[in-house]
Design a protein around this motif. Sequence first.
Motif, PDB file in Angstrom:
ATOM      1  N   HIS A 110     120.308  62.307 -38.516  1.00 14.08           N
ATOM      2  CA  HIS A 110     120.450  63.115 -39.718  1.00 14.08           C
ATOM      3  C   HIS A 110     119.073  63.414 -40.273  1.00 14.08           C
ATOM      4  O   HIS A 110     118.079  62.743 -39.932  1.00 14.08           O
ATOM      5  CB  HIS A 110     121.344  62.450 -40.767  1.00 14.08           C
ATOM      6  CG  HIS A 110     120.867  61.122 -41.274  1.00 14.08           C
ATOM      7  ND1 HIS A 110     119.990  60.991 -42.316  1.00 14.08           N
ATOM      8  CD2 HIS A 110     121.149  59.869 -40.875  1.00 14.08           C
ATOM      9  CE1 HIS A 110     119.760  59.709 -42.552  1.00 14.08           C
ATOM     10  NE2 HIS A 110     120.446  59.012 -41.686  1.00 14.08           N
ATOM     11  N   LEU A 111     118.997  64.430 -41.080  1.00 13.83           N
ATOM     12  CA  LEU A 111     117.745  64.763 -41.736  1.00 13.83           C
ATOM     13  C   LEU A 111     118.026  65.033 -43.196  1.00 13.83           C
ATOM     14  O   LEU A 111     119.103  65.519 -43.576  1.00 13.83           O
ATOM     15  CB  LEU A 111     117.059  65.946 -41.053  1.00 13.83           C
ATOM     16  CG  LEU A 111     117.713  67.327 -41.165  1.00 13.83           C
ATOM     17  CD1 LEU A 111     117.031  68.152 -42.265  1.00 13.83           C
ATOM     18  CD2 LEU A 111     117.631  68.078 -39.845  1.00 13.83           C
ATOM     19  N   TRP A 112     117.053  64.664 -43.990  1.00 16.76           N
ATOM     20  CA  TRP A 112     117.105  64.975 -45.424  1.00 16.76           C
ATOM     21  C   TRP A 112     115.982  65.939 -45.706  1.00 16.76           C
ATOM     22  O   TRP A 112     114.849  65.760 -45.229  1.00 16.76           O
ATOM     23  CB  TRP A 112     116.926  63.704 -46.245  1.00 16.76           C
ATOM     24  CG  TRP A 112     116.776  63.977 -47.720  1.00 16.76           C
ATOM     25  CD1 TRP A 112     117.774  64.070 -48.639  1.00 16.76           C
ATOM     26  CD2 TRP A 112     115.552  64.213 -48.434  1.00 16.76           C
ATOM     27  NE1 TRP A 112     117.260  64.357 -49.879  1.00 16.76           N
ATOM     28  CE2 TRP A 112     115.890  64.442 -49.783  1.00 16.76           C
ATOM     29  CE3 TRP A 112     114.215  64.261 -48.064  1.00 16.76           C
ATOM     30  CZ2 TRP A 112     114.945  64.710 -50.759  1.00 16.76           C
ATOM     31  CZ3 TRP A 112     113.252  64.528 -49.028  1.00 16.76           C
ATOM     32  CH2 TRP A 112     113.617  64.742 -50.367  1.00 16.76           C
ATOM     33  N   ARG A 113     116.275  66.983 -46.446  1.00 14.43           N
ATOM     34  CA  ARG A 113     115.192  67.900 -46.772  1.00 14.43           C
ATOM     35  C   ARG A 113     115.277  68.386 -48.212  1.00 14.43           C
ATOM     36  O   ARG A 113     116.345  68.438 -48.821  1.00 14.43           O
ATOM     37  CB  ARG A 113     115.154  69.070 -45.805  1.00 14.43           C
ATOM     38  CG  ARG A 113     116.296  70.035 -45.816  1.00 14.43           C
ATOM     39  CD  ARG A 113     116.027  71.097 -44.738  1.00 14.43           C
ATOM     40  NE  ARG A 113     117.118  72.039 -44.591  1.00 14.43           N
ATOM     41  CZ  ARG A 113     117.163  72.961 -43.632  1.00 14.43           C
ATOM     42  NH1 ARG A 113     116.188  73.051 -42.750  1.00 14.43           N
ATOM     43  NH2 ARG A 113     118.176  73.798 -43.549  1.00 14.43           N
ATOM     44  N   SER A 114     114.087  68.704 -48.698  1.00 13.57           N
ATOM     45  CA  SER A 114     113.943  69.290 -50.021  1.00 13.57           C
ATOM     46  C   SER A 114     112.928  70.404 -49.878  1.00 13.57           C
ATOM     47  O   SER A 114     111.722  70.162 -49.779  1.00 13.57           O
ATOM     48  CB  SER A 114     113.453  68.246 -51.020  1.00 13.57           C
ATOM     49  OG  SER A 114     113.284  68.830 -52.306  1.00 13.57           O
ATOM     50  N   GLY A 115     113.440  71.635 -49.784  1.00 13.82           N
ATOM     51  CA  GLY A 115     112.575  72.771 -49.526  1.00 13.82           C
ATOM     52  C   GLY A 115     111.932  72.664 -48.157  1.00 13.82           C
ATOM     53  O   GLY A 115     112.608  72.455 -47.157  1.00 13.82           O
ATOM     54  N   ALA A 116     110.605  72.733 -48.108  1.00 19.36           N
ATOM     55  CA  ALA A 116     109.888  72.662 -46.831  1.00 19.36           C
ATOM     56  C   ALA A 116     109.667  71.232 -46.366  1.00 19.36           C
ATOM     57  O   ALA A 116     109.260  71.010 -45.226  1.00 19.36           O
ATOM     58  CB  ALA A 116     108.537  73.376 -46.955  1.00 19.36           C
ATOM     59  N   GLN A 117     109.943  70.260 -47.221  1.00 18.66           N
ATOM     60  CA  GLN A 117     109.737  68.856 -46.865  1.00 18.66           C
ATOM     61  C   GLN A 117     111.020  68.280 -46.261  1.00 18.66           C
ATOM     62  O   GLN A 117     112.124  68.589 -46.721  1.00 18.66           O
ATOM     63  CB  GLN A 117     109.347  68.043 -48.106  1.00 18.66           C
ATOM     64  CG  GLN A 117     108.100  68.556 -48.812  1.00 18.66           C
ATOM     65  CD  GLN A 117     106.867  68.494 -47.941  1.00 18.66           C
ATOM     66  OE1 GLN A 117     106.609  67.472 -47.291  1.00 18.66           O
ATOM     67  NE2 GLN A 117     106.112  69.581 -47.901  1.00 18.66           N
ATOM     68  N   TYR A 118     110.876  67.445 -45.227  1.00 15.47           N
ATOM     69  CA  TYR A 118     112.065  66.827 -44.643  1.00 15.47           C
ATOM     70  C   TYR A 118     111.709  65.506 -43.974  1.00 15.47           C
ATOM     71  O   TYR A 118     110.545  65.257 -43.632  1.00 15.47           O
ATOM     72  CB  TYR A 118     112.736  67.768 -43.640  1.00 15.47           C
ATOM     73  CG  TYR A 118     111.992  67.933 -42.320  1.00 15.47           C
ATOM     74  CD1 TYR A 118     112.291  67.115 -41.226  1.00 15.47           C
ATOM     75  CD2 TYR A 118     111.002  68.903 -42.152  1.00 15.47           C
ATOM     76  CE1 TYR A 118     111.617  67.263 -40.025  1.00 15.47           C
ATOM     77  CE2 TYR A 118     110.333  69.059 -40.954  1.00 15.47           C
ATOM     78  CZ  TYR A 118     110.651  68.233 -39.886  1.00 15.47           C
ATOM     79  OH  TYR A 118     109.989  68.366 -38.690  1.00 15.47           O
ATOM     80  N   ARG A 119     112.706  64.694 -43.779  1.00 18.66           N
ATOM     81  CA  ARG A 119     112.574  63.443 -43.041  1.00 18.66           C
ATOM     82  C   ARG A 119     113.746  63.316 -42.086  1.00 18.66           C
ATOM     83  O   ARG A 119     114.866  63.706 -42.420  1.00 18.66           O
ATOM     84  CB  ARG A 119     112.540  62.234 -43.987  1.00 18.66           C
ATOM     85  CG  ARG A 119     111.308  62.151 -44.863  1.00 18.66           C
ATOM     86  CD  ARG A 119     111.325  60.912 -45.730  1.00 18.66           C
ATOM     87  NE  ARG A 119     110.135  60.831 -46.570  1.00 18.66           N
ATOM     88  CZ  ARG A 119     109.918  59.863 -47.444  1.00 18.66           C
ATOM     89  NH1 ARG A 119     110.821  58.894 -47.605  1.00 18.66           N
ATOM     90  NH2 ARG A 119     108.815  59.860 -48.167  1.00 18.66           N
ATOM     91  N   VAL A 120     113.491  62.743 -40.924  1.00 18.75           N
ATOM     92  CA  VAL A 120     114.502  62.588 -39.879  1.00 18.75           C
ATOM     93  C   VAL A 120     114.785  61.108 -39.648  1.00 18.75           C
ATOM     94  O   VAL A 120     113.870  60.277 -39.688  1.00 18.75           O
ATOM     95  CB  VAL A 120     114.008  63.243 -38.570  1.00 18.75           C
ATOM     96  CG1 VAL A 120     114.812  62.759 -37.369  1.00 18.75           C
ATOM     97  CG2 VAL A 120     114.084  64.761 -38.679  1.00 18.75           C
ATOM     98  N   GLN A 121     116.037  60.786 -39.404  1.00 18.95           N
ATOM     99  CA  GLN A 121     116.419  59.423 -39.055  1.00 18.95           C
ATOM    100  C   GLN A 121     117.329  59.443 -37.830  1.00 18.95           C
ATOM    101  O   GLN A 121     118.398  60.058 -37.854  1.00 18.95           O
ATOM    102  CB  GLN A 121     117.163  58.755 -40.217  1.00 18.95           C
ATOM    103  CG  GLN A 121     117.665  57.349 -39.917  1.00 18.95           C
ATOM    104  CD  GLN A 121     116.527  56.363 -39.671  1.00 18.95           C
ATOM    105  OE1 GLN A 121     115.667  56.190 -40.526  1.00 18.95           O
ATOM    106  NE2 GLN A 121     116.513  55.741 -38.505  1.00 18.95           N
ATOM    107  N   ALA A 122     116.883  58.789 -36.745  1.00 13.50           N
ATOM    108  CA  ALA A 122     117.757  58.595 -35.590  1.00 13.50           C
ATOM    109  C   ALA A 122     118.772  57.505 -35.929  1.00 13.50           C
ATOM    110  O   ALA A 122     118.481  56.601 -36.714  1.00 13.50           O
ATOM    111  CB  ALA A 122     116.935  58.187 -34.375  1.00 13.50           C
TER     112      ALA A 122
END
Length: 331
Positions: free
Chosen positions: A153-165
């Motif tokens: 899954h990924l969390w994003r806020s505008g151009a910023q994001y983080r990914v978690q396997a």
Amino acid sequence: MRETVVVDIGGTHARFAVARAGADGAISLDEPETLHTADHASFQTAWEAFRARKGGTLPPAVSMAIAGPVGNPGNPNPVIRFTNNPWIIRPALITEKLGVERFTLVNDFAAVAHAVARADDSQFLHLAGPDKPLGSEGTISVLGPGTGLGVAHLWRSGAQYRVQATEGGHIDFAPLDSIEDAILARLRRRHNRVSVERVVAGPGIVDIYQALAALEQRSVPERDAIEIWNLGTSGQDSLAAAAVDRFCLSLGSVAGDIALAQGGFAGVVIAGGLGYRIRETLLASGFAERFRAKGRFESLMAGIPVKLIVHPQPGLFGAAAAFFAQHGEAA
């Protein structure tokens, strides 16, 4: 222009390309090359073969999407081993063995989530829910049926994001009707615990097919997964077609469960080669209905856009995105 070699390593194939990030941050890939893992004694020799094809020089950086865990915080000197090929990668030796200055290691499905975060709207096919782009704020769930069931899954806020396997493909399979009860009963004869990967990954079509045959008390020939998929998607065999439709129903249920568990209310993305091959079947099946069928949360689920990523090389594209995210667009 920043460059890195990107590699997507599976059990049978390793795909290589050179990725570039432009001044605007846009990522492009040159024409990928596919090497058979069985043809090379190690990843290093495969790297050398790719380098020779590129005229003997490569950018001094590499990003690898790997089908399996890529790190263990408790082990300062991890060794990466593959399930279906004999290669071994020791991260501590990558710079020395490959002659690179920087590297990134990422789980293959985390790479797909990076691709989802960076791909433009034209790279997605609408499957279910409101026909609108994936949300720019919040969590997006990503799953893909292949040999197994990848989940991230990924969390994003505008151009910023983080990914978690994640290992979401190994949650328990939950039947919703008597047919799925029969599929579970068949699988329980071989496995004490039945995960969703046993049903909604490519090989699961064999057990679905055999369970449907048993329900109708029909004697059917032994068929492998590829034959059943071909017969079912082409409509040449009605029982195989019923198995494919049942697969789509179960995939819809699992995708909805993953979204609920992860809070993937900004969107859900189906990835993987199998998803793309059966895209027309998914659209015509009960996938969307099963995705929504979550009791008191049906209206919530109906508001989630569900897409299929159609980028031709999401693993390589995502490996590039992961590299530039780790090392910075100016790397």
